[in-house]
Design a protein around this motif. Structure first.
Motif, PDB file in Angstrom:
ATOM      1  N   LYS A 108       0.372  -1.394   0.111  1.00 43.23           N
ATOM      2  CA  LYS A 108       0.244   0.571   0.210  1.00 43.23           C
ATOM      3  C   LYS A 108       0.674   1.239  -0.249  1.00 43.23           C
ATOM      4  CE  LYS A 108      -3.848   2.187   2.211  1.00 43.23           C
ATOM      5  NZ  LYS A 108      -4.580   2.097   1.350  1.00 43.23           N
ATOM      6  N   LEU A 109       1.735   1.345   0.676  1.00 43.90           N
ATOM      7  CA  LEU A 109       2.583   2.371   0.832  1.00 43.90           C
ATOM      8  C   LEU A 109       3.636   2.646  -0.392  1.00 43.90           C
ATOM      9  CD1 LEU A 109       4.429   4.141   2.822  1.00 43.90           C
ATOM     10  CD2 LEU A 109       6.210   2.206   3.039  1.00 43.90           C
ATOM     11  N   ILE A 110       3.769   1.739  -1.480  1.00 41.00           N
ATOM     12  CA  ILE A 110       4.556   1.778  -2.459  1.00 41.00           C
ATOM     13  C   ILE A 110       3.237   2.642  -3.465  1.00 41.00           C
ATOM     14  CG2 ILE A 110       5.294   0.326  -4.364  1.00 41.00           C
ATOM     15  CD1 ILE A 110       6.514  -1.495  -2.658  1.00 41.00           C
ATOM     16  N   LYS A 111       2.188   2.649  -3.672  1.00 39.37           N
ATOM     17  CA  LYS A 111       1.480   2.471  -4.976  1.00 39.37           C
ATOM     18  C   LYS A 111       0.594   3.934  -4.190  1.00 39.37           C
ATOM     19  CE  LYS A 111      -0.420  -2.924  -5.782  1.00 39.37           C
ATOM     20  NZ  LYS A 111      -1.418  -3.750  -5.361  1.00 39.37           N
ATOM     21  N   GLU A 112       0.428   3.660  -2.726  1.00 37.82           N
ATOM     22  CA  GLU A 112      -0.289   5.038  -2.595  1.00 37.82           C
ATOM     23  C   GLU A 112       0.475   6.465  -1.545  1.00 37.82           C
ATOM     24  OE1 GLU A 112      -3.913   3.894  -0.505  1.00 37.82           O
ATOM     25  OE2 GLU A 112      -4.508   2.392  -1.762  1.00 37.82           O
ATOM     26  N   GLY A 113       1.929   5.543  -0.923  1.00 37.61           N
ATOM     27  CA  GLY A 113       2.873   6.238  -0.399  1.00 37.61           C
ATOM     28  C   GLY A 113       2.180   6.736   1.282  1.00 37.61           C
ATOM     29  N   CYS A 114       1.086   5.764   1.270  1.00 35.75           N
ATOM     30  CA  CYS A 114       0.694   5.965   2.959  1.00 35.75           C
ATOM     31  C   CYS A 114       0.435   4.471   2.822  1.00 35.75           C
ATOM     32  CB  CYS A 114      -0.031   7.157   2.645  1.00 35.75           C
ATOM     33  SG  CYS A 114      -0.270   6.796   4.441  1.00 35.75           S
ATOM     34  N   THR A 115       0.196   3.957   4.193  1.00 36.72           N
ATOM     35  CA  THR A 115      -0.002   2.910   4.878  1.00 36.72           C
ATOM     36  C   THR A 115      -1.309   3.161   5.616  1.00 36.72           C
ATOM     37  OG1 THR A 115       0.715   2.807   7.115  1.00 36.72           O
ATOM     38  CG2 THR A 115       2.332   2.055   5.222  1.00 36.72           C
ATOM     39  N   ASP A 116      -1.686   2.083   5.672  1.00 36.94           N
ATOM     40  CA  ASP A 116      -2.967   2.606   7.167  1.00 36.94           C
ATOM     41  C   ASP A 116      -2.166   3.116   8.532  1.00 36.94           C
ATOM     42  OD1 ASP A 116      -5.443   1.783   5.240  1.00 36.94           O
ATOM     43  OD2 ASP A 116      -4.991  -0.393   5.696  1.00 36.94           O
ATOM     44  N   LYS A 117      -3.320   3.418   9.381  1.00 39.73           N
ATOM     45  CA  LYS A 117      -2.801   3.411  10.645  1.00 39.73           C
ATOM     46  C   LYS A 117      -2.444   1.867  11.101  1.00 39.73           C
ATOM     47  CE  LYS A 117      -3.936   7.275  12.613  1.00 39.73           C
ATOM     48  NZ  LYS A 117      -4.846   8.192  13.605  1.00 39.73           N
TER      49      LYS A 117
END
Length: 764
Positions: free
Chosen positions: A727-736
């Motif tokens: 998710k970090l790779i695709k969106e630049g951010c993880t969930d909390k």
């Protein structure tokens, strides 16, 4: 009455001393002995400064907490490879039948240091010690040197400066090499794909590296400027045409105009075309008036004599050899008694030498191997052109420290035919320069013509050599283009009307600075970082340089050996290597003062002040230790720069080399990935070119070696799951994510984000 012990720097010199003094004795192991004297030698350095581990075994390991390393008392040791000769010299120094010691090592700071270290290690007491200071290896000079030998203590200030110079190099090298290697060695080895890298730092070496890197970057970043000149062809009659160049003088409508690039050209072609239209408008056949004709005679003297730097530069240009090769050849000629002492910064003679220079000339007049030069020497003697030398610019006692300029002794001429071809060329180069100073000046007639068209001025200058003088000896390689004589110009008179046969535009462009050669870098080192090619100007601004005449060639050789620079053996052009540029960046980001030629030259000047007894050695040492301490601390403070910081400014050629290294690394990573079945989970969102691989300790980019900062492993005690990394790779951010722990053990939750090309925690 006891014996005298003569200690030279080399075996060959000791044998020459014995031979010239007509001493016959037996050859022992490492010495020559007669009933009155003993001759021995040092084979260069016999003693060196001890490494830090000699003070404390724990210092063998490089650690930050042992820096700065500043001994209260310095330790020295015998160099193992020459221990046998040291013991021979030691036993001779301590022999009871030796009551006088003559120090005959090379007459300079390094030669002084070589003997003083031996004397210190042996602890010589109760003997007379004399210093033999000579300018050549001729019989006459050696006898004079022995006869006029001063007490060794007269050279104590020179000796002190030699010790200080060694301590300076030692402390700079050990402290800064260690601190920078510990802080940045890993990052440099990653960039270069080497197992480990020691960042070698030197007081003079690092400064010279800086000069070479900065020159290369000046060339790469140079933006050429195109400019446009206006030329006029002026006709006296059909076959008599000369050319003049327009210049924006005060009467010009373009004087100080923003349209000008400079006073002789425009910054746009359209402005040059505008000028031409103005000059020809309303004129079917444009006319010009000769406004001024002036004639003057100029005289030019022969250049000053060679010092080592000048000779190294000249040999680099002419013979494409490096300074170390030049020094080796001159040293050989010195030891054959053909030239005076080579390691000199002076380009003039002393008054005492000048008064007896006819002796050199008389010997050179017997130089049968070169009849032309023999003839010049005879001509000088016959005309007594040497008689005014003492009052000329070639003699100046105030510009001589240890030795006067390099000149032929007039001796050893029977060795000439047995010399190697390069040795012959270098000897003849020095000989021609020497003979030239006695010959008359070269004489030039200069004709200057000013042509006026509508108050716009065109200028023509013709310079013709009418008397060669000293040029007869020096024989310039290329005939000066100014010496093409147009005799019809002499008939032009002021007020004469000329036809304008053509007005043309000549396009020019600015040129980038030239790369250093092994010769020009020596000149730049001599003049504290400035490459001044004009000989007269160079002599006027000369001050404290970088390094000394004895060490500059060795510095270049070391930079080449450790692969910080590259030298083209055919052209002698120097360029920085990729490694050299990387080391430069490390220095520039941590201890930038080491790259400053003026600062480095100021330390050299300090050593000179010690020699001249203008400052105490303790004052120099206190400043040095303060400098070391402050800059070790400064380096530790500035330890947070990254690979991108280091590689962002490298030149194009180094970038090509870096890309080759990166491609090799990527190929290896790809092979390892296939071999170890490592899985890629996407393209790196930071560098956009690497792949994110699941390694043993976390998820990282394959471009980590060249500075990509993507890595997600255990964060604040929490192992990050793969789906969050994706998710970090695709969106630049993880969930909390919950379960993070602070240093105090408190749990908290946060997101992992990419910000400013780095992995960070976000608490919003």
């Amino acid at each position: 009455m006891g014996k005298s012990l003569f200690i030279t720097e080399k075996p060959s010199v000791a044998k020459d001393f014995a031979k010239l003094l007509k001493v016959k004795g037996r050859n022992g192991d490492g010495f020559i002995e007669s009933d009155k004297a003993i001759f021995t030698w040092c084979v260069g350095h016999l003693v060196s400064m001890s490494y830090p581990e000699a003070y404390d075994e724990s210092l063998k390991k490089w650690t930050l907490d042992t820096l700065p390393f500043l001994p209260k008392e310095y330790k020295y040791e015998v160099i193992p490879s020459v221990a046998k000769q040291f013991n021979i010299v030691k036993s001779l120094l301590l022999r009871e039948d030796i009551d006088s010691i003559y120090v005959c090592t090379d007459s300079g700071r390094e030669g002084e240091y070589i003997y003083r270290l031996v004397d210190q290690m042996v602890g010589v007491q109760g003997k007379s010690k004399k210093r033999v200071w000579i300018d050549s290896q001729t019989e006459e000079e050696i006898k004079r040197g022995i006869k006029e030998a001063k007490d060794l203590e007269c050279y104590d200030s020179l000796s002190e400066s030699a010790y200080l110079r060694a301590k300076e190099d030692y402390l700079v090298g050990i402290n800064f090499s260690r601190v920078l290697t510990l802080l940045h060695g890993r990052i440099v080895s990653n960039i270069l794909n080497e197992k480990s890298v020691v960042i070698a730092v030197g007081r003079v070496m690092s400064c010279v590296l800086g000069m070479i890197v900065e020159r290369e970057r000046e060339i790469q970043n140079f933006n050429k400027t195109v400019f446009f000149k206006v030329l006029g062809d002026f006709k006296l009659d059909e076959d008599k045409v000369f050319q003049g160049q327009w210049k924006a003088v005060e009467s010009s409508k373009y004087f100080e105009s923003p349209k000008l690039y400079n006073e002789t050209g425009f910054n746009k072609r359209e402005y040059a075309e505008e000028l031409i239209r103005f000059l020809i408008e309303n004129q079917e056949e444009p006319k010009a008036v000769v406004e001024d004709v002036s004639r003057k005679t100029e005289k030019k003297s022969a250049p000053l004599l060679f010092n080592l730097a000048e000779l190294q530069n000249e040999c680099s240009k002419r013979f494409k050899i490096n300074p170390d090769q030049t020094l080796a050849n001159i040293q050989g000629l010195y030891e054959k008694k053909m030239l005076t002492y080579p390691r000199t910064d002076a380009r003039v003679l002393s008054t005492a030498v000048a008064k007896e220079i006819n002796k050199n000339l008389f010997k050179l007049s017997k130089f049968s191997s070169d009849e032309e030069l023999q003839g010049y020497a005879k001509n000088i003697l016959d005309n007594k052109w040497y008689s005014g030398l003492v009052k000329s610019k070639y003699v100046n006692d105030s510009k001589i420290t240890d030795h006067y300029a390099i000149i032929p002794t007039g001796e050893g001429l029977d060795n000439f035919n047995g010399l190697k071809s390069l040795e012959k060329e270098i000897y003849l180069l020095v000989l021609r320069r020497f003979l030239a100073i006695f010959y008359p000046q070269a004489k030039y007639n200069t004709l200057s013509i000013t042509v006026n068209i509508k108050d716009e001025k065109f200028f023509t200058t013709e310079k013709v050599c009418v008397e060669k003088g000293y040029l007869e000896i020096l024989k310039p390689d290329k005939k000066d283009k100014e010496e093409k004589e147009s005799t019809f110009l002499n008939s032009i008179k002021k007020g004469q009307i000329l036809n304008v046969s053509d007005l043309t535009i000549k396009e020019g462009e600015t040129s980038p600075p030239k790369r250093y050669t092994t010769g020009t870098i020596i000149l730049a080192m001599e003049n504290a970082g400035k490459l001044i090619e004009d000989e007269e100007l160079r002599e006027h601004i000369k001050g404290s340089g970088i390094g000394t005449s004895a060490t500059r060639a060795e510095i270049l050789k070391k930079l080449d050996n450790i692969e910080y620079i590259q030298v083209n053996n055919k052209t002698q052009i120097i360029t920085p290597s990729l490694k050299g540029e990387i080391i430069y960046e490390v220095l520039n980001n941590s201890i930038s003062g080491l790259l400053n030629p003026k600062l480095t030259a100021s330390w050299e000047k300090g050593l000179k002040l010690v020699v001249d007894k203008e400052i105490e050695g303790i004052e120099f040492m206190n400043k040095l230790e303060k400098y070391i301490s402050q800059n070790v601390a400064k380096a530790e403070e500035k330890n947070n720069f990254s690979i991108p910081d280091i590689v962002s400014n490298i030149t194009e050629s180094s970038r090509v080399e870096l890309n080759k290294i990166n491609n090799k690394i990527q190929k290896k990573i790809k092979g390892n990935k296939e071999k170890e079945n490592l899985e890629s989970i996407g393209v790196c969102p930071i560098c956009k070119s690497g792949e994110i691989i699941c390694y043993e300790k976390g998820y990282g980019c394959t471009n980590w070696r060249v500075g990509c900062k993507f890595f997600v492993g255990k964060v604040a005690g929490k192992v990050i799951e793969r789906q969050q990394v994706e998710k970090l790779i695709k969106e630049g951010c993880t969930d909390k994510i919950s379960g993070f722990k602070s240093k105090k053990g408190n749990e908290f939750e946060a997101k992992i984000i990419i910000k400013d090309k780095e992995i960070k925690l976000d608490f919003n």
